[in-house]
Design an enzyme around this catalytic site. Structure first.
Site, PDB file in Angstrom:
ATOM      1  N   SER A  88       3.561  -2.214  10.196  1.00  0.00           N
ATOM      2  CA  SER A  88       5.017  -2.321  10.380  1.00  0.00           C
ATOM      3  C   SER A  88       5.588  -3.680   9.968  1.00  0.00           C
ATOM      4  O   SER A  88       6.515  -4.189  10.604  1.00  0.00           O
ATOM      5  CB  SER A  88       5.401  -1.975  11.824  1.00  0.00           C
ATOM      6  OG  SER A  88       5.012  -0.652  12.130  1.00  0.00           O
TER       7      SER A  88
ATOM      8  N   HIS B  40      -9.529   1.484   4.634  1.00  0.00           N
ATOM      9  CA  HIS B  40      -8.272   1.621   5.383  1.00  0.00           C
ATOM     10  C   HIS B  40      -8.492   2.556   6.577  1.00  0.00           C
ATOM     11  O   HIS B  40      -9.250   3.523   6.473  1.00  0.00           O
ATOM     12  CB  HIS B  40      -7.174   2.173   4.460  1.00  0.00           C
ATOM     13  CG  HIS B  40      -5.817   2.076   5.083  1.00  0.00           C
ATOM     14  ND1 HIS B  40      -5.365   2.994   6.008  1.00  0.00           N
ATOM     15  CD2 HIS B  40      -4.826   1.141   4.954  1.00  0.00           C
ATOM     16  CE1 HIS B  40      -4.141   2.634   6.412  1.00  0.00           C
ATOM     17  NE2 HIS B  40      -3.798   1.510   5.784  1.00  0.00           N
TER      18      HIS B  40
ATOM     19  N   GLU C 215      -6.786   4.868   7.757  1.00  0.00           N
ATOM     20  CA  GLU C 215      -6.490   6.286   7.497  1.00  0.00           C
ATOM     21  C   GLU C 215      -7.673   6.971   6.825  1.00  0.00           C
ATOM     22  O   GLU C 215      -7.975   8.135   7.089  1.00  0.00           O
ATOM     23  CB  GLU C 215      -5.204   6.404   6.648  1.00  0.00           C
ATOM     24  CG  GLU C 215      -3.978   6.083   7.501  1.00  0.00           C
ATOM     25  CD  GLU C 215      -2.782   5.545   6.738  1.00  0.00           C
ATOM     26  OE1 GLU C 215      -2.741   5.628   5.494  1.00  0.00           O
ATOM     27  OE2 GLU C 215      -1.868   5.016   7.404  1.00  0.00           O
TER      28      GLU C 215
ATOM     29  N   ASN D  89       0.871  -1.167   0.000  1.00  0.00           N
ATOM     30  CA  ASN D  89       0.000   0.000   0.000  1.00  0.00           C
ATOM     31  C   ASN D  89       0.913   1.223   0.000  1.00  0.00           C
ATOM     32  O   ASN D  89       1.505   1.545   1.019  1.00  0.00           O
ATOM     33  CB  ASN D  89      -0.895  -0.016   1.245  1.00  0.00           C
ATOM     34  CG  ASN D  89      -1.711   1.269   1.380  1.00  0.00           C
ATOM     35  OD1 ASN D  89      -1.744   2.097   0.464  1.00  0.00           O
ATOM     36  ND2 ASN D  89      -2.366   1.446   2.513  1.00  0.00           N
TER      37      ASN D  89
ATOM     38  N   LYS E  56       0.170   4.291  -0.229  1.00  0.00           N
ATOM     39  CA  LYS E  56      -0.401   5.504   0.375  1.00  0.00           C
ATOM     40  C   LYS E  56      -0.131   6.712  -0.554  1.00  0.00           C
ATOM     41  O   LYS E  56      -0.157   6.562  -1.765  1.00  0.00           O
ATOM     42  CB  LYS E  56       0.152   5.691   1.789  1.00  0.00           C
ATOM     43  CG  LYS E  56      -0.049   4.407   2.630  1.00  0.00           C
ATOM     44  CD  LYS E  56       0.187   4.555   4.080  1.00  0.00           C
ATOM     45  CE  LYS E  56      -0.101   3.215   4.763  1.00  0.00           C
ATOM     46  NZ  LYS E  56      -0.009   3.268   6.198  1.00  0.00           N
TER      47      LYS E  56
ATOM     48  N   GLY F 168       2.679   2.256  10.749  1.00  0.00           N
ATOM     49  CA  GLY F 168       3.666   3.323  10.600  1.00  0.00           C
ATOM     50  C   GLY F 168       4.384   3.682  11.892  1.00  0.00           C
ATOM     51  O   GLY F 168       5.070   4.696  11.970  1.00  0.00           O
TER      52      GLY F 168
ATOM     53  N   GLU G  49      -5.434  -4.773  10.436  1.00  0.00           N
ATOM     54  CA  GLU G  49      -4.414  -3.755  10.671  1.00  0.00           C
ATOM     55  C   GLU G  49      -4.701  -3.030  11.989  1.00  0.00           C
ATOM     56  O   GLU G  49      -5.523  -2.106  12.024  1.00  0.00           O
ATOM     57  CB  GLU G  49      -4.412  -2.728   9.530  1.00  0.00           C
ATOM     58  CG  GLU G  49      -4.080  -3.319   8.179  1.00  0.00           C
ATOM     59  CD  GLU G  49      -3.420  -2.309   7.250  1.00  0.00           C
ATOM     60  OE1 GLU G  49      -2.450  -2.697   6.589  1.00  0.00           O
ATOM     61  OE2 GLU G  49      -3.855  -1.135   7.193  1.00  0.00           O
TER      62      GLU G  49
HETATM   63  P1  13P Z   1       3.147   0.316   7.531  1.00  0.00           P
HETATM   64  O1  13P Z   1       3.589  -0.990   6.945  1.00  0.00           O
HETATM   65  O2  13P Z   1       3.906   1.494   7.015  1.00  0.00           O
HETATM   66  O3  13P Z   1       3.077   0.239   9.036  1.00  0.00           O
HETATM   67  O4  13P Z   1       1.633   0.553   7.026  1.00  0.00           O
HETATM   68  C1  13P Z   1       0.699  -0.439   7.205  1.00  0.00           C
HETATM   69  C2  13P Z   1      -0.520  -0.089   6.419  1.00  0.00           C
HETATM   70  O5  13P Z   1      -1.278   0.780   6.776  1.00  0.00           O
HETATM   71  C3  13P Z   1      -0.759  -0.825   5.163  1.00  0.00           C
HETATM   72  O6  13P Z   1      -2.037  -0.563   4.673  1.00  0.00           O
END
Ligand code: 13P
Length: 251
Positions: free
Chosen positions: A212, A94, A96, A9, A11, A172, A166
């Site tokens: 992560s 997601h 976010e 992903n 982002k 992150g 997640e």
């Molecule tokens: P990270 O791997 O950067 O922690 O992000 C996870 C994520 O949100 C994947 O959709």
């Protein structure tokens, strides 16, 4: 036996030149699709650039879409638009988007229905906050997300769905859930699918862990019985790491 699925992903990262450099470095290094599904989910502007160069064993996904076919929805993108450029996956819900862009369980549910209608494979994200975990509310919260998000979907559709567990506190932050915690929660999600559908559906659905994930912890995560893959943010941005992460799933 469930086929593993590793998805990056991206982002809001990578310009066209950066995306181009990445795809040229990885497209012929992906293991066979018979062994693992490898996916990159990019922002809209580079989807076509990636699809054109995806090669035999990589597929491209979007990170969001609208649930209507068309209309006065400034700034939105429809399932047909994604299909028309060769996109095959779409991330839905997601954390976010839920936290920052008003994504609700109701809109997630509508998007899942639309994705299936248009034959896109959705990757549905669910997961709890740190506060919910500390208060022992993980199962109540995720159970409720699943009931609302999956409402009205058929068993045949849910078998094709990918769920990404997640935990918000692990995204992150560098804090990965331990493989035991990740596996336990993915196991709970599978048991919910059995409760809402049946054993056959629960055995078929693929559940990823995300938060992560990196080259140093993927092996252990992939060795857990309820984890069928990973949804990877930061570590999917580097071509070398992405190749290693995907290959970890076929060991
Ligand atoms: P990270 O791997 O950067 O922690 O992000 C996870 C994520 O949100 C994947 O959709």
């Amino acid at each position: 036996m469930r086929k593993p699925i590793i998805a990056g992903n991206w982002k809001m990262f990578k310009t066209r030149d950066e995306a181009l450099q990445f795809i040229l470095a990885v497209y012929d290094k992906m293991p066979s699709q018979e062994k693992v599904d490898s996916v990159i989910c990019s922002q809209f502007t580079v989807l076509r650039c990636l699809v054109k160069r995806q090669g035999e064993n990589l597929r491209i996904g979007a990170q969001n879409m609208h649930f209507e076919d068309s209309g006065a929805f400034t700034g939105e993108v429809s399932a047909d638009m994604l299909k028309s450029i060769g996109v095959t996956y779409v991330i839905i819900g997601h954390s976010e988007r839920r936290a920052m862009f008003n994504e609700t369980d109701e809109s997630v549910n509508k998007k899942l229905h639309k994705a299936f209608e248009k034959e896109l494979t959705p990757i549905l994200c669910v997961g709890e906050s740190l506060e919910q975990r500390e208060n022992g509310k993980v199962e109540e919260f995720i159970g409720n997300q699943l009931k609302l998000d999956l409402a009205g979907l058929t068993k045949e559709q849910v078998k094709e769905l990918v769920i990404a567990y997640e935990p918000i506190w692990a995204i992150g932050t560098g804090k990965t859930a331990t493989s035991q915690v990740a596996d336990e929660t993915c196991g709970f999600i599978r048991s919910m699918i059995k409760e809402l559908y049946d054993q056959e559906t629960a055995d078929a659905i693929r559940i990823q862990y995300g938060g992560s994930v990196k080259t140093s912890n993927i092996d252990e995560l992939m060795s857990m019985p309820n984890i069928d893959g990973a949804l990877i943010g930061g570590a999917s941005l580097k071509a070398d790491d992405f190749v290693k992460l995907v290959n970890a799933a076929v060991k």
